[in-house]
Each structure stands twice: as structure tokens, then as C-alpha cells.
Design a protein around this motif. Structure first.
Motif, short mmCIF file in Angstrom:
data_model
loop_
_atom_site.label_atom_id
_atom_site.label_comp_id
_atom_site.label_asym_id
_atom_site.label_seq_id
_atom_site.Cartn_x
_atom_site.Cartn_y
_atom_site.Cartn_z
N LYS A 116 0.83 -1.20 0.00
CA LYS A 116 0.00 0.00 0.00
C LYS A 116 0.87 1.25 0.00
O LYS A 116 0.52 2.25 -0.62
N HIS A 117 2.00 1.19 0.70
CA HIS A 117 2.89 2.35 0.75
C HIS A 117 3.49 2.65 -0.61
O HIS A 117 3.58 3.81 -1.01
N GLU A 118 3.89 1.60 -1.33
CA GLU A 118 4.43 1.80 -2.67
C GLU A 118 3.36 2.36 -3.60
O GLU A 118 3.62 3.24 -4.41
N LEU A 119 2.13 1.85 -3.48
CA LEU A 119 1.04 2.32 -4.31
C LEU A 119 0.71 3.77 -4.02
O LEU A 119 0.54 4.58 -4.93
N SER A 120 0.64 4.14 -2.75
CA SER A 120 0.30 5.52 -2.40
C SER A 120 1.36 6.50 -2.88
O SER A 120 1.06 7.66 -3.16
N ALA A 121 2.60 6.03 -3.04
CA ALA A 121 3.67 6.90 -3.54
C ALA A 121 3.41 7.34 -4.98
O ALA A 121 3.84 8.43 -5.39
N PHE A 122 2.69 6.53 -5.76
CA PHE A 122 2.35 6.90 -7.14
C PHE A 122 1.37 8.07 -7.19
O PHE A 122 1.32 8.81 -8.16
N PHE A 123 0.54 8.21 -6.16
CA PHE A 123 -0.53 9.20 -6.18
C PHE A 123 -0.21 10.47 -5.39
O PHE A 123 -1.06 11.33 -5.22
N ARG A 124 1.02 10.58 -4.93
CA ARG A 124 1.44 11.78 -4.20
C ARG A 124 1.83 12.89 -5.17
O ARG A 124 2.06 12.64 -6.34
N LYS A 125 1.93 14.10 -4.66
CA LYS A 125 2.39 15.22 -5.48
C LYS A 125 3.87 15.03 -5.78
O LYS A 125 4.63 14.51 -4.95
N PRO A 126 4.31 15.43 -6.97
CA PRO A 126 5.71 15.21 -7.36
C PRO A 126 6.75 15.84 -6.43
O PRO A 126 7.87 15.35 -6.34
N ASN A 127 6.39 16.89 -5.71
CA ASN A 127 7.37 17.50 -4.81
C ASN A 127 7.41 16.84 -3.44
O ASN A 127 8.23 17.22 -2.60
N ASN A 128 6.56 15.86 -3.20
CA ASN A 128 6.58 15.11 -1.94
C ASN A 128 7.80 14.20 -1.93
O ASN A 128 8.13 13.57 -2.94
N ARG A 129 8.46 14.07 -0.79
CA ARG A 129 9.68 13.26 -0.76
C ARG A 129 9.41 11.77 -0.91
O ARG A 129 10.31 11.01 -1.23
N HIS A 130 8.16 11.34 -0.73
CA HIS A 130 7.82 9.92 -0.90
C HIS A 130 7.23 9.62 -2.28
O HIS A 130 6.85 8.48 -2.55
N PHE A 131 7.15 10.64 -3.14
CA PHE A 131 6.63 10.45 -4.49
C PHE A 131 7.52 9.46 -5.25
O PHE A 131 8.74 9.46 -5.11
N ARG A 132 6.88 8.64 -6.08
CA ARG A 132 7.61 7.67 -6.90
C ARG A 132 6.99 7.65 -8.29
O ARG A 132 5.77 7.62 -8.42
N MET A 133 7.82 7.66 -9.31
CA MET A 133 7.32 7.59 -10.68
C MET A 133 6.76 6.20 -10.96
O MET A 133 7.37 5.20 -10.58
N CYS A 134 5.64 6.15 -11.64
CA CYS A 134 5.03 4.89 -12.05
C CYS A 134 5.66 4.47 -13.38
O CYS A 134 5.61 5.22 -14.36
N LYS A 135 6.24 3.32 -13.39
CA LYS A 135 6.90 2.83 -14.61
C LYS A 135 5.86 2.22 -15.55
O LYS A 135 4.79 1.80 -15.14
#
Length: 151
Positions: A116-135
């Protein structure tokens, strides 16, 4: 993944005809012709292939949200001029009214188990430190899983 590929996959998943595709565009206040839709849905090696711009796909996804969930009150969201996999993933999640558990279940069935943590990182704002690009691979497996669910 190309915008055209995403359009083709959504069309196949929900078995939309050209008229339904045109209606979805019109829900987001864009008038398109049957010929335009047809050209966007062609394979890349077809001479009549036309690349679908980011803004056009954003308008289609906004129309899909309206088609599946209904029109929201007040002003409608402006379509993005530049799309990435995270925005596309978020719009599909909203349109299909998926919760985190639904998405994780679909991805696990397709061999891409994430937390769930990895998934929520896809939906964060790009400037959030936990943001992750969806490949592309994650988005492709999600679309394939949605196709298995709805088709």
C-alpha cells in the motif's frame, strides 16, 4: 506506453464503439470525429496512424471519469497539457472507483505485487519526498488486470 496504446487498451477493455468513444470525449467538452478516433486507434505501423496528444488523452480520461462516476458540481477540471504514468494511473483509479486494496489485488494477479505504501507513492504530489514515478510496466500490468476484470 504511448497515449494511443492506452486509448486502445481502454477501448478494448470496455468494448467501446467509435460512437461511445466520441461521446466520452464530448462529456469532457471536446468534439472529435470518427476519423480522428479511428486514426488514434490504429497501430504505429499503419500509414494513417496519428499520435494522440497528451491533452487529448487527458480530456478522454476526464470524460471517462464523468461517464463512470457522473459529473461533479462546479467547474470541471482543466485537462493536463503534459501527462505521465502517475496522472494516467490516478485518473483511471478515479474513473473505476478503485480503492488501494482493489488495485493491489489486480497487480498481484498480474505478478506485480506492491505494498500500500508503494502504491500511495504513485498518487502523491511530485514535490513530496515519498513520491515515486510509475513505470510503464506497472501501468501496463494494471491495464491488463483491469481488462481481465471487465472483459
Amino acid at each position: 506506453m504511448t497515449n494511443n496504446d492506452i486509448l486502445r487498451r481502454i477501448r478494448y477493455t470496455f468494448d467501446f464503439e467509435d460512437s461511445k468513444m466520441m461521446a466520452i470525449f464530448s462529456l469532457a467538452e471536446l468534439t472529435v470525429t470518427r476519423a480522428q478516433v479511428s486514426d488514434w486507434l490504429k497501430k504505429e505501423d499503419d500509414p494513417a496512424y496519428v499520435e494522440c496528444p497528451d491533452k487529448t488523452l487527458a480530456i478522454f480520461l476526464n470524460g471517462l471519469i464523468i461517464d463512470k462516476r457522473g459529473k461533479k458540481e462546479g467547474p470541471q477540471p482543466e485537462p493536463e497539457t503534459k501527462l505521465n504514468n502517475n496522472i494516467i494511473f490516478r485518473k483511471l483509479r478515479i474513473a473505476l472507483d478503485f480503492k488501494a486494496d482493489d488495485i493491489i489485488e489486480i497487480l498481484v494477479r498480474k505478478g506485480a505485487g506492491i505494498s500500500k505504501h508503494e502504491l500511495s507513492a504513485f498518487f502523491r504530489k511530485p514535490n513530496n519526498r515519498h513520491f515515486r514515478m510509475c513505470k510503464d510496466q506497472v501501468l501496463r500490468k494494471f491495464l491488463k488486470g483491469v481488462q481481465d476484470t471487465y472483459r
